[in-house]
Scaffold this active site. Structure first.
Site, mmCIF file in Angstrom:
data_model
loop_
_atom_site.group_PDB
_atom_site.id
_atom_site.type_symbol
_atom_site.label_atom_id
_atom_site.label_comp_id
_atom_site.label_asym_id
_atom_site.label_seq_id
_atom_site.Cartn_x
_atom_site.Cartn_y
_atom_site.Cartn_z
ATOM 1 N N PRO A 135 0.857 -1.019 -0.237
ATOM 2 C CG PRO A 135 -0.073 -1.316 2.010
ATOM 3 C CD PRO A 135 0.156 -2.203 1.241
ATOM 4 C CG ASN A 136 -0.113 4.302 1.261
ATOM 5 O OD1 ASN A 136 -1.322 4.951 1.078
ATOM 6 N ND2 ASN A 136 -0.637 3.649 2.531
ATOM 7 N NE ARG B 234 4.001 6.748 1.719
ATOM 8 C CZ ARG B 234 4.138 5.397 2.202
ATOM 9 N NH1 ARG B 234 4.366 4.571 1.143
ATOM 10 N NH2 ARG B 234 3.722 4.540 3.625
ATOM 11 C CE1 TYR C 49 8.837 4.914 3.103
ATOM 12 C CE2 TYR C 49 7.013 7.309 2.923
ATOM 13 C CZ TYR C 49 7.469 5.726 3.171
ATOM 14 O OH TYR C 49 7.229 5.340 5.008
ATOM 15 C CG ASN D 72 8.244 -1.389 0.169
ATOM 16 O OD1 ASN D 72 7.318 -1.793 1.560
ATOM 17 N ND2 ASN D 72 9.218 -0.550 -0.203
ATOM 18 C CB ALA E 234 1.791 0.761 6.052
ATOM 19 C CD GLU F 152 11.260 -6.501 6.271
ATOM 20 O OE1 GLU F 152 12.191 -7.410 6.748
ATOM 21 O OE2 GLU F 152 10.109 -6.259 6.964
ATOM 22 C CG HIS G 103 11.103 -2.025 4.845
ATOM 23 N ND1 HIS G 103 9.474 -2.014 4.648
ATOM 24 C CD2 HIS G 103 10.569 -3.219 5.829
ATOM 25 C CE1 HIS G 103 9.383 -2.802 4.794
ATOM 26 N NE2 HIS G 103 10.016 -3.362 5.437
ATOM 27 N NE ARG H 204 10.020 6.567 9.076
ATOM 28 C CZ ARG H 204 8.601 5.762 8.063
ATOM 29 N NH1 ARG H 204 9.054 5.415 6.700
ATOM 30 N NH2 ARG H 204 7.739 7.100 7.954
HETATM 31 C C1 DQA Z 1 8.035 1.139 4.059
HETATM 32 C C2 DQA Z 1 8.290 1.133 5.079
HETATM 33 C C3 DQA Z 1 6.687 1.101 6.290
HETATM 34 O O1 DQA Z 1 6.828 1.237 7.296
HETATM 35 C C4 DQA Z 1 5.082 1.948 5.158
HETATM 36 O O2 DQA Z 1 4.854 1.852 6.438
HETATM 37 C C5 DQA Z 1 6.340 1.637 3.619
HETATM 38 C C6 DQA Z 1 6.973 1.824 3.553
HETATM 39 C C7 DQA Z 1 9.544 1.776 3.426
HETATM 40 O O3 DQA Z 1 9.310 1.125 1.997
HETATM 41 O O4 DQA Z 1 10.204 2.302 4.109
HETATM 42 O O5 DQA Z 1 4.836 1.961 3.227
HETATM 43 O O6 DQA Z 1 7.839 -0.659 3.672
#
Ligand code: DQA
Length: 146
Positions: A13-14, A21, A26, A78, A81, A102, A104, A111
């Site tokens: 998501p997002n 964003r 990011y 990735n 959240a 995984e 990120h 954070r």
């Molecule tokens: C994220 C880190 C997560 O905590 C966050 O909710 C994201 C992006 C990252 O790539 O840094 O959506 O996965």
């Protein structure tokens, strides 16, 4: 000629909003920018990447199952959240034999405390975080060596 090994690159998501964003966290690259560079990198490594994004948890579950069914060699995940909330993703990663890395952009451990828990990380083969868009490139290199 033999088909090239496929690596799934799944984004949660997002992450469709990358570029606009919270760029101070990011970065300025869009997901398309990242995907384009991964495709070039994959070609140089003799691999193919299949890059996808969804805002829906179940799509990520389905794609993890699909990765195994289609014989993908690895998954870069990735989960956004959902990383910090999803027992369903934990179970999916455990349920397949395909190795999951995984990924990120940010380093969740530096954070908010709610980002310190990672269900994905507890099931994944390994984690690469905190290098911005480079995290994906490092993870693809790792996948190539698996
Ligand atoms: C994220 C880190 C997560 O905590 C966050 O909710 C994201 C992006 C990252 O790539 O840094 O959506 O996965």
């Amino acid at each position: 000629m033999a088909e090239k090994p496929v690596i799934y690159v799944l984004n949660g998501p997002n992450l469709n909003l990358l570029g606009t964003r919270e760029p101070e966290i990011y970065g300025a690259d869009t997901l398309d920018d990242i995907a384009g560079r991964l495709e070039d990198q994959a070609q140089a490594l003799g691999l193919v990447v299949d890059v996808r994004q969804s805002n829906h948890e179940g799509h990520l579950v389905d794609w993890l199952h699909e990765a195994q069914a289609m014989g993908a060699k690895a998954v870069l995940l990735n989960a956004g959240a959902f990383t910090h909330t999803s027992i369903a993703l934990y179970d999916s990663i455990k349920a397949i034999k395909t190795p999951v890395i995984e990924v990120h952009l940010s380093n969740p451990h530096t954070r908010e405390s709610f980002r310190h828990k990672s269900y994905v990380g507890e099931a994944a083969k390994g984690t690469i975080a905190g290098f911005g868009a480079l995290s994906y490139a490092l993870a693809l290199d790792a996948a190539a060596k698996l």
